[in-house]
Scaffold this motif. Structure first.
Motif, short mmCIF file in Angstrom:
data_model
loop_
_atom_site.label_atom_id
_atom_site.label_comp_id
_atom_site.label_asym_id
_atom_site.label_seq_id
_atom_site.Cartn_x
_atom_site.Cartn_y
_atom_site.Cartn_z
N TRP A 108 0.82 -1.21 0.00
CA TRP A 108 0.00 0.00 0.00
C TRP A 108 0.86 1.26 0.00
O TRP A 108 0.46 2.30 -0.57
CB TRP A 108 -0.90 0.03 1.25
CG TRP A 108 -0.12 0.18 2.53
CD1 TRP A 108 0.39 -0.82 3.30
CD2 TRP A 108 0.32 1.40 3.13
NE1 TRP A 108 1.09 -0.32 4.36
CE2 TRP A 108 1.06 1.06 4.28
CE3 TRP A 108 0.15 2.75 2.82
CZ2 TRP A 108 1.64 2.01 5.12
CZ3 TRP A 108 0.73 3.71 3.65
CH2 TRP A 108 1.46 3.33 4.79
N SER A 128 -7.33 5.46 -0.75
CA SER A 128 -8.40 4.53 -1.09
C SER A 128 -7.90 3.48 -2.10
O SER A 128 -8.14 2.27 -1.93
CB SER A 128 -9.59 5.29 -1.66
OG SER A 128 -10.64 4.41 -2.02
N PHE A 129 -7.21 3.93 -3.14
CA PHE A 129 -6.68 2.98 -4.12
C PHE A 129 -5.48 2.21 -3.59
O PHE A 129 -5.20 1.09 -4.03
CB PHE A 129 -6.32 3.71 -5.42
CG PHE A 129 -7.49 3.91 -6.35
CD1 PHE A 129 -7.89 2.88 -7.18
CD2 PHE A 129 -8.19 5.10 -6.36
CE1 PHE A 129 -8.98 3.05 -8.04
CE2 PHE A 129 -9.27 5.29 -7.21
CZ PHE A 129 -9.67 4.26 -8.05
N SER A 131 -5.05 0.90 -0.64
CA SER A 131 -5.49 -0.29 0.10
C SER A 131 -6.26 -1.26 -0.79
O SER A 131 -6.57 -2.38 -0.37
CB SER A 131 -6.38 0.12 1.28
OG SER A 131 -7.51 0.84 0.83
N THR A 132 -6.54 -0.85 -2.04
CA THR A 132 -7.31 -1.68 -2.95
C THR A 132 -6.43 -2.41 -3.96
O THR A 132 -6.69 -3.57 -4.29
CB THR A 132 -8.35 -0.82 -3.72
OG1 THR A 132 -9.20 -0.17 -2.78
CG2 THR A 132 -9.19 -1.68 -4.65
N TYR A 133 -5.39 -1.74 -4.44
CA TYR A 133 -4.62 -2.30 -5.55
C TYR A 133 -3.91 -3.60 -5.17
O TYR A 133 -3.73 -4.49 -6.01
CB TYR A 133 -3.61 -1.28 -6.08
CG TYR A 133 -3.94 -0.85 -7.49
CD1 TYR A 133 -3.63 -1.66 -8.57
CD2 TYR A 133 -4.57 0.36 -7.74
CE1 TYR A 133 -3.94 -1.28 -9.87
CE2 TYR A 133 -4.88 0.76 -9.03
CZ TYR A 133 -4.56 -0.07 -10.10
OH TYR A 133 -4.88 0.30 -11.38
N SER A 280 -11.73 0.11 6.24
CA SER A 280 -10.88 0.22 5.06
C SER A 280 -11.08 -0.97 4.12
O SER A 280 -11.13 -0.79 2.89
CB SER A 280 -9.41 0.31 5.49
OG SER A 280 -8.58 0.52 4.38
N GLU A 283 -14.39 -0.55 2.23
CA GLU A 283 -14.27 0.43 1.15
C GLU A 283 -13.46 -0.14 -0.01
O GLU A 283 -13.79 0.07 -1.18
CB GLU A 283 -13.61 1.71 1.65
CG GLU A 283 -13.50 2.78 0.56
CD GLU A 283 -12.85 4.06 1.06
OE1 GLU A 283 -12.65 4.97 0.23
OE2 GLU A 283 -12.54 4.14 2.26
N SER A 284 -12.41 -0.90 0.30
CA SER A 284 -11.56 -1.47 -0.75
C SER A 284 -12.33 -2.44 -1.62
O SER A 284 -12.13 -2.48 -2.85
CB SER A 284 -10.35 -2.16 -0.12
OG SER A 284 -9.52 -1.25 0.56
N LEU A 288 -12.80 -1.91 -5.53
CA LEU A 288 -12.33 -2.94 -6.44
C LEU A 288 -13.41 -3.35 -7.43
O LEU A 288 -13.17 -3.41 -8.64
CB LEU A 288 -11.85 -4.16 -5.64
CG LEU A 288 -11.41 -5.38 -6.46
CD1 LEU A 288 -10.26 -5.03 -7.38
CD2 LEU A 288 -11.03 -6.54 -5.55
N TRP A 355 -6.51 -11.70 0.46
CA TRP A 355 -7.19 -10.50 0.97
C TRP A 355 -7.02 -10.37 2.48
O TRP A 355 -7.00 -9.26 3.01
CB TRP A 355 -8.66 -10.57 0.61
CG TRP A 355 -8.94 -10.17 -0.81
CD1 TRP A 355 -8.02 -9.97 -1.80
CD2 TRP A 355 -10.23 -9.93 -1.40
NE1 TRP A 355 -8.64 -9.62 -2.96
CE2 TRP A 355 -9.99 -9.59 -2.76
CE3 TRP A 355 -11.53 -9.98 -0.93
CZ2 TRP A 355 -11.05 -9.30 -3.63
CZ3 TRP A 355 -12.57 -9.69 -1.80
CH2 TRP A 355 -12.33 -9.34 -3.14
N ASN A 363 -3.63 -2.80 6.17
CA ASN A 363 -4.38 -1.68 6.75
C ASN A 363 -3.87 -1.29 8.13
O ASN A 363 -3.96 -0.13 8.53
CB ASN A 363 -5.87 -2.04 6.82
CG ASN A 363 -6.53 -1.98 5.45
OD1 ASN A 363 -6.15 -1.19 4.61
ND2 ASN A 363 -7.52 -2.84 5.24
#
Length: 541
Positions: A108, A128-129, A131-133, A280, A283-284, A288, A355, A363
């Motif tokens: 992250w 935001s991105f 923690s998602t990528y 978090s 939201e991720s 996604l 995940w 996070n």
């Protein structure tokens, strides 16, 4: 073990390629690395979109197979050899390795400081991105690449009754008897070459993390000698596991490693920033699913930020280089399962396992940076990723104990990955193995020693960066080979489907009939047991 099981031709060619790879880099690491980087840039520029479209297409193909009529085809007779937990543990630990322990907690930070889509660094959108990528790169797309080879390989062995788990065998539906000739040899050698690059990448990530941990705990200076000592210790450890084989060695190691991994995650979730982790992660997941196709096909041809080349294409190349190996390994341990369960188990089980790392470990580290508890980004920039990882772990309650357990899991992950790779390589470089027969013990250990010896040579020659680059390069021919395997599988199953389903239905019917027939037989037996007693009583009366 019979002496004619060693495929001397494939073995000699593989060893020649290993020498071709290691010797020039050892002699001149700078020029060797520079040359490979040039090749890498050429591939990413000209074939980058191919990687992206191939990955997305493979994911769609798996969904079509799993939820269509072909999904109910059972791969072999009988019950599964391993329990669902052990099966998932073997697949997960073989395919992920210590990379998840490395990137899961720190990936992250790279996205937060250098985000995609032209976002401002360290902004709310970047967070935001960020923690998602990681969840995207280690999620459904990655496991789709891992999963797709396992289906044609398992089909070739358990349905078509071929005895080899090689990639060339799974391509027979298209190439026919050429699988036994030069075409088949080229396919199998491309796989072995790609796997060597993938294993090198895992060792390149795992070894510095373990070295940083030993330096932190015991004050040992971080030197080449320490790195070599770590690799040799791991080599001895997994050579012992390889000697005991798949069920006694790898199964137990994978089970306990997954137990420890989940225990650390649960501890951090309970005693760490629980509310932030849940919020978090939630939201991720939304980000996604909202941006899945954008993230899957992002190339940035105008802005030319290089984000896709540095991250997505690197990951897809890494997964492609590993995929035939994980496919062979998954196929070998999946007899008795349906195609649908094989796909869902890998896509869902593997994705959720990854995940878990990004949701909890990643996070938590981000929370420490945002709240100022740990200057993660500063440590990352000044001391490197391993130091930033350990600083995040130390900030937790009982941080010292968590850190030791974390390093232990990372070491076992790395060992199980090399274990499984050595097992698969010994399988591919064997011939005439009978059904259920494992490669010779000494041969499995030989491949384990060879893999770690390569990493030692490259580490000594400062060539691990070149090997990381090579993992993406060697993935290019594997993309086409995997598409060939898909075509072979589809051709096979379209012809065989009606016959397979009829045989499965007959097997179920025969089983139910045999159970029904057992009931009257037992009743008759009881009546016959009582008959002499009644007859004898009447006679006496």
């Amino acid at each position: 073990m019979r002496g004619n099981t060693i495929d001397k031709q494939i073995l000699s060619i593989a060893l020649a390629l290993v020498a071709l790879l290691t010797v020039p880099i050892l002699i001149n690491p700078e020029k060797g690395t520079a040359f490979l980087k040039t090749v890498l840039n050429t591939i990413t520029i000209n074939f980058g979109p191919l990687y992206l479209w191939a990955c997305l297409g493979i994911f769609g193909f798996l969904l079509w197979i799993a939820f269509g009529k072909y999904g109910k085809v059972k791969l072999g007779s009988g019950k599964p050899e391993f329990s669902t937990f052990s099966w998932l543990a073997l697949i997960f630990t073989a395919g992920i390795g210590s990379g998840i322990m490395y990137w899961g907690i720190i990936e992250w930070a790279y996205y937060y400081s250098s985000p995609p889509y032209g976002l401002d660094p360290l902004s709310v959108e970047a967070a935001s991105f960020a923690s998602t990528y990681g969840m995207f790169h280690w999620g459904f797309s990655a496991w789709a690449i891992y999963c797709v080879p396992s289906i044609p390989i398992a089909y070739a062995v358990y349905i078509k009754k071929h005895t080899s788990f090689r990639l060339s065998t799974a391509c027979r539906g298209i190439i026919g008897d050429r699988a036994d000739g030069i075409v088949g040899k080229i396919i199998d050698i491309c796989f072995m070459f790609g796997l060597i690059g993938g294993i090198g990448t895992s060792l390149a990530l795992g070894t510095p993390l373990l070295a940083e941990g030993i330096h932190h705990l015991f004050g040992v200076e971080k030197t080449l000698t320490l790195n070599l000592g770590i690799v040799v210790s791991l080599m001895v450890f997994f050579s012992i596991c390889l000697y005991f084989g798949l069920k006694k060695g790898l199964k137990l190691l994978s089970d306990w490693n997954l137990y420890l991994y989940m225990a650390i995650a649960v501890f951090i979730f309970i005693f760490g920033p629980t509310a932030f982790i849940v919020a978090s992660f939630s939201e991720s997941v939304g980000v996604l699913f909202q941006n899945f196709f954008r993230m899957s096909l992002y190339t940035d041809p105008v802005g030319k930020s290089g984000f896709s080349e540095s991250w997505t294409l690197f990951y897809w190349g890494w997964w492609f280089s590993y995929a035939p190996f994980t496919g062979m390994f998954a196929a070998r341990i999946s007899k008795g399962r349906t195609i649908k369960s094989l796909i869902i188990g890998q896509l869902v089980g593997g994705t959720l396992g990854c995940w878990l790392a990004f949701a909890i470990f990643g996070n938590t580290s981000m929370f420490f940076e945002i709240t100022g508890l740990v200057p993660v980004l500063d440590i990352l920039q000044n001391e490197g990723a391993p130091a930033a990882i350990l600083a995040s772990l130390n900030a937790l309650p009982l941080g010292g104990i968590v850190l030791v357990l974390y390093l232990l899991v990372a070491a076992i992950f790395l060992a199980t990955t090399v274990n499984s790779a050595a097992y698969t390589l010994s399988d591919v470089a064997s011939q005439n193995l009978q059904a259920g027969e494992e490669p010779a013990r000494w041969y499995r250990v030989f491949w384990g020693i060879l893999l770690t010896s390569i990493s030692i040579v490259l580490m000594y020659g400062d060539g691990l960066e070149a090997l990381q680059t090579l993992s993406v390069i060697t993935a290019l021919p594997l993309v086409f080979i995997m598409l060939l395997m898909i075509a072979s599988f589809v051709k096979w199953i379209r012809v065989d489907y009606d016959t397979i389903i009829q045989e499965q239905e007959n097997a179920v019917t025969d089983c139910s009939h045999s159970e029904e027939e057992q009931v009257p037989v037992e009743k008759k037996r009881k009546r016959s047991d009582k008959a002499p007693i009644l007859s004898k009583t009447r006679f006496e009366n």
